[in-house]
Design an enzyme around this catalytic site. Structure first.
Site, PDB file in Angstrom:
ATOM      1  N   HIS A 103       0.813  -1.099  -0.136  1.00  6.69           N
ATOM      2  CA  HIS A 103       0.144   0.072   0.132  1.00  6.69           C
ATOM      3  C   HIS A 103       0.858   1.248   0.011  1.00  6.69           C
ATOM      4  O   HIS A 103       1.920   1.105   0.559  1.00  6.69           O
ATOM      5  CB  HIS A 103      -0.959  -0.026   1.273  1.00  6.69           C
ATOM      6  CG  HIS A 103      -2.132   1.028   1.427  1.00  6.69           C
ATOM      7  ND1 HIS A 103      -1.608   1.918   1.637  1.00  6.69           N
ATOM      8  CD2 HIS A 103      -3.296   0.701   1.168  1.00  6.69           C
ATOM      9  CE1 HIS A 103      -2.763   3.069   2.045  1.00  6.69           C
ATOM     10  NE2 HIS A 103      -3.800   2.174   1.416  1.00  6.69           N
ATOM     11  N   ASP A 153       3.127  -4.742   8.126  1.00  9.00           N
ATOM     12  CA  ASP A 153       1.901  -3.836   7.970  1.00  9.00           C
ATOM     13  C   ASP A 153       0.711  -5.028   8.436  1.00  9.00           C
ATOM     14  O   ASP A 153       0.621  -5.662   7.187  1.00  9.00           O
ATOM     15  CB  ASP A 153       1.890  -3.255   6.790  1.00  9.00           C
ATOM     16  CG  ASP A 153       0.643  -2.423   6.583  1.00  9.00           C
ATOM     17  OD1 ASP A 153      -0.300  -2.526   7.037  1.00  9.00           O
ATOM     18  OD2 ASP A 153       0.518  -1.869   5.274  1.00  9.00           O
ATOM     19  N   GLN A 193      -4.459  -5.215   7.136  1.00  7.60           N
ATOM     20  CA  GLN A 193      -5.341  -5.999   6.416  1.00  7.60           C
ATOM     21  C   GLN A 193      -5.529  -7.313   7.013  1.00  7.60           C
ATOM     22  O   GLN A 193      -6.324  -8.236   6.919  1.00  7.60           O
ATOM     23  CB  GLN A 193      -5.095  -6.073   5.010  1.00  7.60           C
ATOM     24  CG  GLN A 193      -5.171  -5.082   4.078  1.00  7.60           C
ATOM     25  CD  GLN A 193      -6.439  -4.402   4.103  1.00  7.60           C
ATOM     26  OE1 GLN A 193      -7.607  -5.071   4.355  1.00  7.60           O
ATOM     27  NE2 GLN A 193      -6.646  -3.172   3.724  1.00  7.60           N
ATOM     28  N   LYS A 244      -9.803  -0.708  11.060  1.00 15.69           N
ATOM     29  CA  LYS A 244      -9.864  -2.157  10.178  1.00 15.69           C
ATOM     30  C   LYS A 244     -10.223  -3.223  11.000  1.00 15.69           C
ATOM     31  O   LYS A 244     -10.120  -4.100  10.393  1.00 15.69           O
ATOM     32  CB  LYS A 244      -8.758  -2.156   9.366  1.00 15.69           C
ATOM     33  CG  LYS A 244      -8.666  -1.117   8.139  1.00 15.69           C
ATOM     34  CD  LYS A 244      -7.531  -1.417   7.049  1.00 15.69           C
ATOM     35  CE  LYS A 244      -6.890  -0.415   6.504  1.00 15.69           C
ATOM     36  NZ  LYS A 244      -7.724   0.204   5.358  1.00 15.69           N
ATOM     37  N   CYS A 286      -4.861   2.664  -3.568  1.00 15.27           N
ATOM     38  CA  CYS A 286      -3.515   2.963  -3.117  1.00 15.27           C
ATOM     39  C   CYS A 286      -2.512   2.269  -3.150  1.00 15.27           C
ATOM     40  O   CYS A 286      -1.806   1.881  -2.157  1.00 15.27           O
ATOM     41  CB  CYS A 286      -3.892   3.499  -1.583  1.00 15.27           C
ATOM     42  SG  CYS A 286      -5.109   4.577  -1.333  1.00 15.27           S
TER      43      CYS A 286
END
Lengths: 411, 140
Positions: free
Chosen positions: A126, A203, A206, A229, A368
Protein backbone atom coordinates in the site's frame (compact mmCIF):
# COMPACT_ATOMS: atom_id res chain seq x y z
CA UNK A 1 -16.95 -23.13 7.84
CA UNK A 2 -19.85 -20.70 7.61
CA UNK A 3 -21.56 -19.35 10.70
CA UNK A 4 -24.97 -20.77 11.52
CA UNK A 5 -27.86 -18.46 10.49
CA UNK A 6 -28.95 -17.66 14.06
CA UNK A 7 -25.40 -16.83 15.11
CA UNK A 8 -24.90 -14.65 12.06
CA UNK A 9 -28.22 -12.93 12.72
CA UNK A 10 -27.24 -12.14 16.30
CA UNK A 11 -23.81 -10.96 15.15
CA UNK A 12 -25.31 -8.64 12.53
CA UNK A 13 -27.66 -7.13 15.07
CA UNK A 14 -24.57 -5.93 16.98
CA UNK A 15 -23.77 -3.70 13.98
CA UNK A 16 -26.64 -1.21 13.65
CA UNK A 17 -25.36 0.30 10.39
CA UNK A 18 -25.93 -2.98 8.56
CA UNK A 19 -29.67 -2.30 8.74
CA UNK A 20 -29.30 1.01 6.87
CA UNK A 21 -30.77 1.57 3.42
CA UNK A 22 -29.18 3.07 0.32
CA UNK A 23 -32.14 4.92 -1.13
CA UNK A 24 -34.78 2.20 -1.15
CA UNK A 25 -32.26 -0.65 -1.29
CA UNK A 26 -30.82 -2.59 1.62
CA UNK A 27 -27.17 -1.82 2.23
CA UNK A 28 -24.75 -4.62 1.40
CA UNK A 29 -21.36 -3.65 2.73
CA UNK A 30 -18.48 -5.29 0.85
CA UNK A 31 -15.83 -2.64 1.54
CA UNK A 32 -14.40 -4.05 4.74
CA UNK A 33 -10.79 -3.85 3.60
CA UNK A 34 -11.24 -0.05 3.46
CA UNK A 35 -12.85 0.14 6.86
CA UNK A 36 -14.95 -2.15 9.01
CA UNK A 37 -18.26 -1.30 10.67
CA UNK A 38 -18.45 -0.88 14.43
CA UNK A 39 -20.36 -3.01 16.89
CA UNK A 40 -22.65 -1.19 19.31
CA UNK A 41 -20.35 -1.92 22.27
CA UNK A 42 -17.51 0.04 20.64
CA UNK A 43 -19.68 3.06 19.95
CA UNK A 44 -21.02 2.89 23.50
CA UNK A 45 -17.49 2.72 24.86
CA UNK A 46 -16.74 6.04 23.18
CA UNK A 47 -19.73 7.76 24.75
CA UNK A 48 -19.04 6.09 28.08
CA UNK A 49 -15.52 7.48 27.94
CA UNK A 50 -16.72 11.03 27.41
CA UNK A 51 -19.59 10.68 29.88
CA UNK A 52 -17.75 8.93 32.70
CA UNK A 53 -13.96 9.14 32.65
CA UNK A 54 -12.88 12.04 30.48
CA UNK A 55 -9.77 13.65 31.99
CA UNK A 56 -6.23 14.12 30.78
CA UNK A 57 -4.16 11.10 31.67
CA UNK A 58 -0.83 10.47 33.43
CA UNK A 59 -0.82 13.86 35.14
CA UNK A 60 -3.77 14.64 37.36
CA UNK A 61 -3.89 13.31 40.87
CA UNK A 62 -7.65 13.50 40.77
CA UNK A 63 -10.13 10.65 40.52
CA UNK A 64 -11.18 11.13 36.88
CA UNK A 65 -7.61 11.35 35.67
CA UNK A 66 -6.81 8.11 37.47
CA UNK A 67 -9.80 6.42 35.83
CA UNK A 68 -8.81 7.66 32.35
CA UNK A 69 -5.17 6.68 32.88
CA UNK A 70 -6.16 3.22 34.03
CA UNK A 71 -8.53 2.79 31.04
CA UNK A 72 -5.81 3.85 28.60
CA UNK A 73 -3.20 1.55 30.13
CA UNK A 74 -5.70 -1.31 30.27
CA UNK A 75 -6.23 -0.74 26.54
CA UNK A 76 -2.48 -1.03 26.04
CA UNK A 77 -2.46 -4.33 27.94
CA UNK A 78 -5.37 -5.56 25.81
CA UNK A 79 -3.53 -4.66 22.59
CA UNK A 80 -0.40 -6.36 23.92
CA UNK A 81 -2.26 -9.57 24.64
CA UNK A 82 -4.07 -9.31 21.27
CA UNK A 83 -0.69 -9.39 19.49
CA UNK A 84 0.91 -11.57 22.16
CA UNK A 85 3.56 -8.94 22.81
CA UNK A 86 5.94 -9.79 25.63
CA UNK A 87 5.30 -6.52 27.49
CA UNK A 88 2.64 -3.77 27.34
CA UNK A 89 5.39 -1.13 26.91
CA UNK A 90 6.02 -2.60 23.48
CA UNK A 91 2.67 -1.18 22.37
CA UNK A 92 2.70 2.41 21.12
CA UNK A 93 -0.52 4.18 20.26
CA UNK A 94 -0.41 6.04 16.97
CA UNK A 95 -3.05 7.63 14.75
CA UNK A 96 -3.03 4.52 12.59
CA UNK A 97 -0.86 2.35 10.39
CA UNK A 98 0.27 5.26 8.25
CA UNK A 99 1.54 7.26 11.21
CA UNK A 100 3.18 4.16 12.69
CA UNK A 101 5.16 3.56 9.50
CA UNK A 102 6.14 7.23 9.29
CA UNK A 103 7.26 7.10 12.91
CA UNK A 104 9.41 4.09 12.27
CA UNK A 105 10.81 5.41 8.98
CA UNK A 106 11.92 8.52 10.85
CA UNK A 107 13.22 7.03 14.08
CA UNK A 108 14.78 3.91 12.57
CA UNK A 109 16.21 5.94 9.72
CA UNK A 110 17.83 8.44 12.06
CA UNK A 111 19.44 5.78 14.21
CA UNK A 112 20.38 2.98 11.86
CA UNK A 113 20.60 4.10 8.25
CA UNK A 114 23.68 5.40 6.44
CA UNK A 115 24.10 6.34 2.76
CA UNK A 116 24.30 3.21 0.62
CA UNK A 117 22.09 1.17 2.93
CA UNK A 118 18.98 -0.45 1.56
CA UNK A 119 15.33 -0.68 2.57
CA UNK A 120 13.43 -3.63 1.14
CA UNK A 121 9.69 -3.56 0.41
CA UNK A 122 7.45 -5.59 -1.89
CA UNK A 123 5.54 -4.96 -5.09
CA UNK A 124 2.20 -5.42 -3.34
CA UNK A 125 2.58 -2.68 -0.72
CA UNK A 126 0.00 0.00 0.00
CA UNK A 127 1.24 3.55 -0.60
CA UNK A 128 1.51 3.93 3.19
CA UNK A 129 4.26 1.31 3.19
CA UNK A 130 6.04 2.77 0.15
CA UNK A 131 6.11 6.55 0.42
CA UNK A 132 7.55 6.90 3.96
CA UNK A 133 10.46 4.65 2.90
CA UNK A 134 10.99 6.62 -0.30
CA UNK A 135 11.12 9.78 1.80
CA UNK A 136 13.65 8.15 4.12
CA UNK A 137 15.74 6.97 1.14
CA UNK A 138 15.80 10.49 -0.23
CA UNK A 139 16.69 12.00 3.14
CA UNK A 140 19.47 9.56 3.94
CA UNK A 141 20.77 8.50 0.54
CA UNK A 142 19.46 4.95 0.79
CA UNK A 143 18.24 2.65 -1.96
CA UNK A 144 14.77 1.15 -2.07
CA UNK A 145 14.64 -2.49 -3.21
CA UNK A 146 11.38 -4.13 -4.26
CA UNK A 147 10.57 -7.83 -3.99
CA UNK A 148 8.46 -8.81 -7.03
CA UNK A 149 5.28 -10.89 -6.96
CA UNK A 150 4.43 -13.97 -8.98
CA UNK A 151 1.53 -13.99 -11.42
CA UNK A 152 -0.77 -15.65 -8.88
CA UNK A 153 -0.21 -12.75 -6.48
CA UNK A 154 2.14 -14.52 -4.10
CA UNK A 155 5.53 -13.12 -3.20
CA UNK A 156 8.57 -14.33 -5.12
CA UNK A 157 10.61 -15.73 -2.23
CA UNK A 158 13.68 -16.60 -4.32
CA UNK A 159 13.83 -12.97 -5.38
CA UNK A 160 13.38 -11.94 -1.75
CA UNK A 161 16.32 -14.10 -0.72
CA UNK A 162 18.46 -12.57 -3.45
CA UNK A 163 17.48 -9.00 -2.56
CA UNK A 164 18.18 -9.26 1.16
CA UNK A 165 21.88 -8.75 1.77
CA UNK A 166 24.35 -7.12 4.17
CA UNK A 167 23.27 -3.65 2.97
CA UNK A 168 19.62 -4.32 3.89
CA UNK A 169 18.62 -2.44 7.03
CA UNK A 170 14.91 -3.15 7.13
CA UNK A 171 12.31 -5.24 5.36
CA UNK A 172 8.86 -3.58 5.33
CA UNK A 173 6.20 -6.01 4.16
CA UNK A 174 2.45 -6.28 4.35
CA UNK A 175 1.00 -9.26 6.18
CA UNK A 176 -2.04 -9.37 3.87
CA UNK A 177 -2.33 -7.56 0.53
CA UNK A 178 -5.24 -5.10 0.40
CA UNK A 179 -5.77 -5.84 -3.31
CA UNK A 180 -4.69 -9.45 -3.86
CA UNK A 181 -5.65 -10.83 -0.47
CA UNK A 182 -2.32 -12.69 -0.42
CA UNK A 183 -1.24 -13.76 3.06
CA UNK A 184 2.53 -13.44 3.08
CA UNK A 185 4.76 -16.07 4.75
CA UNK A 186 6.02 -13.78 7.50
CA UNK A 187 7.96 -16.43 9.45
CA UNK A 188 10.00 -17.29 6.38
CA UNK A 189 10.54 -13.64 5.41
CA UNK A 190 11.62 -12.76 8.94
CA UNK A 191 14.15 -15.58 8.95
CA UNK A 192 15.61 -14.41 5.62
CA UNK A 193 15.74 -10.78 6.77
CA UNK A 194 17.31 -11.61 10.12
CA UNK A 195 19.88 -13.85 8.44
CA UNK A 196 20.85 -10.82 6.34
CA UNK A 197 20.97 -8.66 9.47
CA UNK A 198 17.85 -6.63 8.59
CA UNK A 199 15.00 -5.73 10.92
CA UNK A 200 11.39 -6.43 9.88
CA UNK A 201 8.27 -4.28 9.98
CA UNK A 202 5.00 -5.99 9.15
CA UNK A 203 2.02 -3.89 8.03
CA UNK A 204 -0.87 -5.74 9.62
CA UNK A 205 -3.65 -3.36 8.59
CA UNK A 206 -5.40 -6.02 6.49
CA UNK A 207 -4.47 -8.92 8.73
CA UNK A 208 -5.58 -8.40 12.31
CA UNK A 209 -9.33 -8.69 11.69
CA UNK A 210 -8.80 -12.01 9.92
CA UNK A 211 -5.76 -13.75 11.40
CA UNK A 212 -4.52 -14.51 14.88
CA UNK A 213 -1.27 -12.57 15.13
CA UNK A 214 1.47 -13.62 17.52
CA UNK A 215 4.36 -11.19 17.20
CA UNK A 216 6.64 -13.39 19.30
CA UNK A 217 5.98 -16.49 17.22
CA UNK A 218 6.46 -14.46 14.03
CA UNK A 219 9.60 -12.94 15.59
CA UNK A 220 8.88 -9.62 13.85
CA UNK A 221 10.71 -6.54 15.11
CA UNK A 222 7.80 -4.19 14.43
CA UNK A 223 4.13 -4.76 13.66
CA UNK A 224 1.44 -2.19 13.00
CA UNK A 225 -2.30 -2.02 12.45
CA UNK A 226 -5.17 0.46 12.36
CA UNK A 227 -8.08 0.28 14.76
CA UNK A 228 -10.72 1.12 12.17
CA UNK A 229 -9.95 -1.98 10.13
CA UNK A 230 -10.57 -4.23 13.12
CA UNK A 231 -14.01 -2.93 14.19
CA UNK A 232 -12.56 -0.11 16.31
CA UNK A 233 -12.80 3.67 15.97
CA UNK A 234 -10.94 5.74 13.38
CA UNK A 235 -7.89 7.82 14.19
CA UNK A 236 -6.00 5.34 16.35
CA UNK A 237 -3.69 2.44 15.71
CA UNK A 238 -0.87 0.43 17.15
CA UNK A 239 2.83 0.17 16.57
CA UNK A 240 4.35 -2.85 18.25
CA UNK A 241 8.11 -2.93 18.59
CA UNK A 242 10.43 -5.25 20.47
CA UNK A 243 11.48 -3.43 23.64
CA UNK A 244 15.18 -3.49 22.79
CA UNK A 245 14.42 -1.74 19.50
CA UNK A 246 12.07 0.84 20.99
CA UNK A 247 14.53 1.60 23.78
CA UNK A 248 17.24 2.23 21.22
CA UNK A 249 15.27 4.36 18.75
CA UNK A 250 15.14 8.16 19.07
CA UNK A 251 11.71 9.78 19.55
CA UNK A 252 9.62 10.86 16.56
CA UNK A 253 7.72 13.88 17.81
CA UNK A 254 8.53 16.13 20.73
CA UNK A 255 6.09 17.56 23.24
CA UNK A 256 4.39 16.78 26.49
CA UNK A 257 4.07 13.24 27.83
CA UNK A 258 7.19 12.01 25.99
CA UNK A 259 9.68 13.84 28.21
CA UNK A 260 11.37 12.97 31.46
CA UNK A 261 12.90 16.36 32.26
CA UNK A 262 12.94 19.55 30.24
CA UNK A 263 15.20 22.56 30.58
CA UNK A 264 16.18 25.05 27.90
CA UNK A 265 19.64 23.48 27.81
CA UNK A 266 18.63 19.86 27.59
CA UNK A 267 15.68 17.52 27.57
CA UNK A 268 15.73 13.90 28.59
CA UNK A 269 13.12 11.58 27.23
CA UNK A 270 10.62 9.41 28.98
CA UNK A 271 10.76 5.63 28.84
CA UNK A 272 8.87 3.50 26.35
CA UNK A 273 6.09 3.57 25.40
CA UNK A 274 5.67 7.23 26.44
CA UNK A 275 8.79 8.34 24.57
CA UNK A 276 6.83 7.83 21.36
CA UNK A 277 3.52 9.30 22.50
CA UNK A 278 3.99 13.07 22.45
CA UNK A 279 0.97 15.12 23.41
CA UNK A 280 -2.30 14.07 24.97
CA UNK A 281 -3.03 10.58 23.67
CA UNK A 282 -6.41 9.47 22.35
CA UNK A 283 -7.41 7.64 25.53
CA UNK A 284 -11.06 7.54 24.40
CA UNK A 285 -10.01 5.95 21.12
CA UNK A 286 -7.67 3.50 22.82
CA UNK A 287 -10.37 2.23 25.18
CA UNK A 288 -12.83 1.87 22.29
CA UNK A 289 -10.17 0.00 20.30
CA UNK A 290 -9.62 -2.31 23.27
CA UNK A 291 -13.35 -2.94 23.35
CA UNK A 292 -13.29 -3.86 19.64
CA UNK A 293 -10.42 -6.27 20.23
CA UNK A 294 -12.25 -7.80 23.18
CA UNK A 295 -15.39 -8.17 21.04
CA UNK A 296 -13.51 -9.89 18.24
CA UNK A 297 -11.51 -12.13 20.58
CA UNK A 298 -14.64 -13.14 22.49
CA UNK A 299 -16.29 -14.07 19.19
CA UNK A 300 -13.15 -15.88 18.05
CA UNK A 301 -10.87 -14.72 15.25
CA UNK A 302 -10.49 -18.25 13.90
CA UNK A 303 -14.25 -18.66 13.81
CA UNK A 304 -14.63 -15.29 12.03
CA UNK A 305 -11.91 -16.18 9.54
CA UNK A 306 -13.43 -19.58 8.76
CA UNK A 307 -16.70 -17.86 7.88
CA UNK A 308 -14.95 -15.25 5.74
CA UNK A 309 -12.95 -17.93 3.94
CA UNK A 310 -16.15 -19.80 3.15
CA UNK A 311 -17.69 -16.59 1.77
CA UNK A 312 -14.60 -15.91 -0.34
CA UNK A 313 -14.69 -19.40 -1.82
CA UNK A 314 -18.43 -19.19 -2.44
CA UNK A 315 -18.23 -15.75 -4.07
CA UNK A 316 -15.23 -16.72 -6.20
CA UNK A 317 -16.93 -19.88 -7.47
CA UNK A 318 -20.27 -18.16 -8.08
CA UNK A 319 -18.69 -15.30 -9.99
CA UNK A 320 -16.48 -17.57 -12.06
CA UNK A 321 -19.52 -19.68 -12.95
CA UNK A 322 -21.90 -16.86 -13.75
CA UNK A 323 -20.00 -13.78 -14.91
CA UNK A 324 -18.52 -13.88 -18.41
CA UNK A 325 -15.11 -12.31 -19.13
CA UNK A 326 -14.31 -12.17 -15.44
CA UNK A 327 -10.72 -11.59 -14.36
CA UNK A 328 -9.85 -12.12 -10.69
CA UNK A 329 -6.61 -10.61 -9.42
CA UNK A 330 -4.88 -12.54 -6.68
CA UNK A 331 -5.06 -16.31 -6.61
CA UNK A 332 -2.40 -17.06 -4.06
CA UNK A 333 -2.89 -20.34 -2.18
CA UNK A 334 -2.92 -18.43 1.12
CA UNK A 335 -5.54 -15.76 0.62
CA UNK A 336 -7.70 -13.55 2.84
CA UNK A 337 -11.31 -12.53 2.09
CA UNK A 338 -10.54 -9.98 -0.63
CA UNK A 339 -11.88 -10.39 -4.16
CA UNK A 340 -10.46 -7.95 -6.72
CA UNK A 341 -11.77 -8.22 -10.24
CA UNK A 342 -12.60 -6.69 -13.60
CA UNK A 343 -15.21 -7.72 -16.13
CA UNK A 344 -14.25 -7.47 -19.81
CA UNK A 345 -13.26 -3.94 -20.68
CA UNK A 346 -15.73 -2.33 -18.29
CA UNK A 347 -14.46 0.60 -16.25
CA UNK A 348 -14.44 -0.12 -12.50
CA UNK A 349 -15.92 3.31 -11.78
CA UNK A 350 -19.00 2.57 -13.92
CA UNK A 351 -19.55 -0.84 -12.36
CA UNK A 352 -18.98 0.55 -8.88
CA UNK A 353 -21.58 3.26 -9.42
CA UNK A 354 -24.18 0.88 -10.85
CA UNK A 355 -23.64 -1.44 -7.90
CA UNK A 356 -23.89 1.50 -5.52
CA UNK A 357 -27.26 2.43 -6.99
CA UNK A 358 -28.40 -1.08 -6.05
CA UNK A 359 -27.11 -0.78 -2.50
CA UNK A 360 -23.74 -2.55 -2.81
CA UNK A 361 -20.68 -0.88 -1.34
CA UNK A 362 -17.50 -1.95 -3.14
CA UNK A 363 -14.23 -0.17 -3.63
CA UNK A 364 -13.19 0.87 -7.12
CA UNK A 365 -9.94 2.42 -8.26
CA UNK A 366 -6.27 1.78 -7.66
CA UNK A 367 -6.66 0.94 -3.94
CA UNK A 368 -3.68 3.12 -2.98
CA UNK A 369 -1.40 0.59 -4.61
CA UNK A 370 -0.47 2.15 -7.95
CA UNK A 371 2.82 0.24 -8.35
CA UNK A 372 0.89 -3.02 -7.94
CA UNK A 373 -1.68 -1.83 -10.50
CA UNK A 374 1.19 -1.16 -12.92
CA UNK A 375 2.53 -4.66 -12.31
CA UNK A 376 -0.92 -6.09 -13.06
CA UNK A 377 -1.25 -3.82 -16.12
CA UNK A 378 -4.35 -2.10 -14.75
CA UNK A 379 -5.61 1.43 -14.19
CA UNK A 380 -7.76 0.12 -11.40
CA UNK A 381 -10.17 -2.63 -10.44
CA UNK A 382 -13.18 -3.39 -8.29
CA UNK A 383 -12.80 -5.00 -4.90
CA UNK A 384 -15.26 -6.85 -2.74
CA UNK A 385 -13.88 -7.51 0.74
CA UNK A 386 -15.73 -9.51 3.35
CA UNK A 387 -16.06 -9.35 7.11
CA UNK A 388 -17.51 -11.90 9.51
CA UNK A 389 -20.93 -10.16 9.43
CA UNK A 390 -21.34 -10.70 5.69
CA UNK A 391 -23.55 -13.54 4.52
CA UNK A 392 -24.00 -16.00 1.70
CA UNK A 393 -27.37 -14.35 1.00
CA UNK A 394 -25.61 -11.06 0.31
CA UNK A 395 -23.42 -12.76 -2.27
CA UNK A 396 -26.54 -14.36 -3.75
CA UNK A 397 -27.94 -10.84 -4.18
CA UNK A 398 -24.66 -9.47 -5.46
CA UNK A 399 -24.36 -11.72 -8.52
CA UNK A 400 -27.75 -10.70 -10.02
CA UNK A 401 -26.97 -7.04 -9.26
CA UNK A 402 -23.74 -7.40 -11.18
CA UNK A 403 -25.57 -9.15 -14.01
CA UNK A 404 -28.12 -6.34 -14.13
CA UNK A 405 -25.36 -3.76 -14.54
CA UNK A 406 -23.50 -5.54 -17.34
CA UNK A 407 -25.92 -5.04 -20.27
CA UNK A 408 -26.19 -1.32 -19.48
CA UNK A 409 -22.47 -0.87 -19.93
CA UNK A 410 -21.97 -3.26 -22.82
CA UNK A 411 -21.44 -2.28 -26.42
CA UNK B 1 -30.50 28.15 -26.25
CA UNK B 2 -29.16 29.76 -23.11
CA UNK B 3 -27.33 27.81 -20.44
CA UNK B 4 -30.42 28.01 -18.26
CA UNK B 5 -32.77 26.75 -20.96
CA UNK B 6 -30.52 23.77 -21.66
CA UNK B 7 -30.35 22.97 -17.96
CA UNK B 8 -34.16 23.00 -17.76
CA UNK B 9 -34.32 20.67 -20.74
CA UNK B 10 -31.89 18.24 -19.10
CA UNK B 11 -33.73 18.31 -15.80
CA UNK B 12 -36.94 17.47 -17.68
CA UNK B 13 -35.32 14.51 -19.44
CA UNK B 14 -34.10 13.04 -16.17
CA UNK B 15 -37.18 13.74 -14.07
CA UNK B 16 -39.16 11.11 -15.96
CA UNK B 17 -37.15 8.40 -14.20
CA UNK B 18 -37.47 7.61 -10.50
CA UNK B 19 -35.18 4.63 -10.46
CA UNK B 20 -31.46 5.21 -10.26
CA UNK B 21 -30.65 2.43 -12.68
CA UNK B 22 -32.85 4.14 -15.29
CA UNK B 23 -31.14 7.48 -14.76
CA UNK B 24 -27.73 5.86 -15.07
CA UNK B 25 -28.92 4.03 -18.14
CA UNK B 26 -29.86 7.39 -19.76
CA UNK B 27 -26.54 8.86 -18.70
CA UNK B 28 -24.67 5.92 -20.19
CA UNK B 29 -26.56 6.32 -23.48
CA UNK B 30 -25.64 10.01 -23.56
CA UNK B 31 -22.02 9.03 -22.98
CA UNK B 32 -22.11 6.49 -25.78
CA UNK B 33 -23.54 9.13 -28.15
CA UNK B 34 -20.85 11.68 -27.31
CA UNK B 35 -18.65 12.37 -30.33
CA UNK B 36 -15.27 10.80 -29.56
CA UNK B 37 -12.38 13.15 -28.96
CA UNK B 38 -9.80 12.78 -31.75
CA UNK B 39 -6.75 10.86 -30.50
CA UNK B 40 -4.60 13.90 -31.36
CA UNK B 41 -6.52 15.85 -28.71
CA UNK B 42 -5.85 13.26 -25.99
CA UNK B 43 -2.66 15.00 -24.99
CA UNK B 44 -1.18 15.29 -21.51
CA UNK B 45 -2.08 19.00 -21.60
CA UNK B 46 -5.75 18.16 -22.14
CA UNK B 47 -5.82 15.41 -19.52
CA UNK B 48 -7.59 16.01 -16.25
CA UNK B 49 -6.46 13.21 -14.01
CA UNK B 50 -8.94 11.94 -11.45
CA UNK B 51 -8.24 9.29 -8.87
CA UNK B 52 -10.65 6.83 -10.45
CA UNK B 53 -11.26 7.99 -14.00
CA UNK B 54 -9.71 10.35 -16.52
CA UNK B 55 -11.20 13.20 -18.52
CA UNK B 56 -9.73 14.93 -21.57
CA UNK B 57 -10.94 18.43 -22.43
CA UNK B 58 -10.05 20.67 -25.35
CA UNK B 59 -11.43 24.11 -26.22
CA UNK B 60 -11.29 26.57 -29.08
CA UNK B 61 -12.67 30.06 -29.48
CA UNK B 62 -14.73 31.10 -32.53
CA UNK B 63 -16.80 34.26 -33.04
CA UNK B 64 -17.19 35.02 -29.38
CA UNK B 65 -18.18 31.45 -28.50
CA UNK B 66 -16.21 28.66 -26.87
CA UNK B 67 -16.42 25.22 -28.44
CA UNK B 68 -15.58 22.37 -26.09
CA UNK B 69 -14.77 18.76 -26.86
CA UNK B 70 -14.22 16.16 -24.16
CA UNK B 71 -14.12 12.48 -23.36
CA UNK B 72 -13.64 10.13 -20.43
CA UNK B 73 -12.56 6.53 -20.03
CA UNK B 74 -15.54 5.76 -17.78
CA UNK B 75 -19.00 5.66 -19.36
CA UNK B 76 -20.91 7.33 -16.54
CA UNK B 77 -18.37 10.10 -16.37
CA UNK B 78 -18.61 10.39 -20.16
CA UNK B 79 -22.37 10.84 -19.79
CA UNK B 80 -21.89 13.75 -17.42
CA UNK B 81 -19.17 15.10 -19.70
CA UNK B 82 -21.72 14.99 -22.57
CA UNK B 83 -24.16 17.03 -20.46
CA UNK B 84 -21.50 19.61 -19.63
CA UNK B 85 -20.54 19.91 -23.31
CA UNK B 86 -24.20 20.32 -24.25
CA UNK B 87 -24.56 23.12 -21.70
CA UNK B 88 -21.30 25.00 -22.19
CA UNK B 89 -20.16 24.41 -25.76
CA UNK B 90 -21.20 27.30 -28.01
CA UNK B 91 -21.74 29.74 -25.13
CA UNK B 92 -19.98 33.04 -24.55
CA UNK B 93 -17.16 33.32 -21.99
CA UNK B 94 -19.27 35.59 -19.75
CA UNK B 95 -22.19 33.19 -19.68
CA UNK B 96 -19.89 30.30 -18.81
CA UNK B 97 -18.09 32.23 -16.08
CA UNK B 98 -21.38 33.25 -14.47
CA UNK B 99 -23.20 29.93 -14.91
CA UNK B 100 -24.67 28.22 -11.88
CA UNK B 101 -24.81 24.50 -12.61
CA UNK B 102 -28.01 23.79 -10.74
CA UNK B 103 -28.91 20.80 -12.97
CA UNK B 104 -26.33 18.69 -11.12
CA UNK B 105 -28.25 18.87 -7.86
CA UNK B 106 -31.66 18.80 -9.57
CA UNK B 107 -31.07 15.45 -11.28
CA UNK B 108 -29.24 13.97 -8.30
CA UNK B 109 -25.74 13.90 -9.69
CA UNK B 110 -24.14 15.79 -6.81
CA UNK B 111 -22.49 12.65 -5.55
CA UNK B 112 -20.55 12.38 -8.81
CA UNK B 113 -19.22 15.87 -8.34
CA UNK B 114 -18.22 15.63 -4.70
CA UNK B 115 -14.47 16.06 -4.24
CA UNK B 116 -14.26 12.55 -2.80
CA UNK B 117 -15.43 10.99 -6.05
CA UNK B 118 -12.16 12.05 -7.59
CA UNK B 119 -13.39 11.37 -11.09
CA UNK B 120 -12.05 14.54 -12.63
CA UNK B 121 -15.49 16.10 -13.18
CA UNK B 122 -15.12 18.87 -10.64
CA UNK B 123 -11.74 19.66 -12.15
CA UNK B 124 -13.31 19.62 -15.61
CA UNK B 125 -15.91 22.24 -14.67
CA UNK B 126 -13.19 24.37 -13.12
CA UNK B 127 -11.12 23.98 -16.28
CA UNK B 128 -14.06 25.00 -18.50
CA UNK B 129 -14.45 28.17 -16.46
CA UNK B 130 -10.70 28.84 -16.64
CA UNK B 131 -10.87 28.53 -20.44
CA UNK B 132 -13.72 31.07 -20.45
CA UNK B 133 -11.70 33.49 -18.32
CA UNK B 134 -8.61 33.01 -20.48
CA UNK B 135 -10.45 33.56 -23.77
CA UNK B 136 -12.17 36.61 -22.32
CA UNK B 137 -8.89 38.09 -21.13
CA UNK B 138 -7.22 37.40 -24.48
CA UNK B 139 -9.94 39.26 -26.35
CA UNK B 140 -9.47 42.46 -24.38
Amino acid sequence: MELKPDILHALRSDFPILAEKVGSKALVYFDNAATTQKPRCVVEKISEGYYRFNANIHRGVHHLSRLATEAHEAARRRAASFLNAARPEEIIFTRGTTEAINLLAFSFGEAYCRPGDEIVITEMEHHANIVPWQMLCERKGLTLRVIPIRDDGSLNLEAAAALLNERSRLLAVTHVSNVLGTINPIVELVRMAHDAGAAVLVDGAQAVAHLTVDVQALDVDFYTFSSHKVYGPTGIGILYGKAQWLDALPPYQGGGEMISKVSFEQTTYNEIPFKFEAGTPDYIGSTALAEALRYLQDFGIKRAAAHEDALLRYATEAMEAEIPNLRIFGKAPQKSAVLSFLIGKLHPYDLGMLLDSQGFALRSGHHCAQPLMQRLGLEGCLRASFAFYNSREEIDQFIPALKKALPLLDG
Amino acid sequence: MTIDEIQNQIIGEFEIFDDWMDRYSLLIDLGKDLAPLPETEKTPQNLIEGCQSRVWLSARYENGRILFQAESDALLVKGIVALLIRIFSGQSPDDIINADLRFVEAIGLSSHLSPTRSNGLLAMIRQMKYYAMAFKAKEK
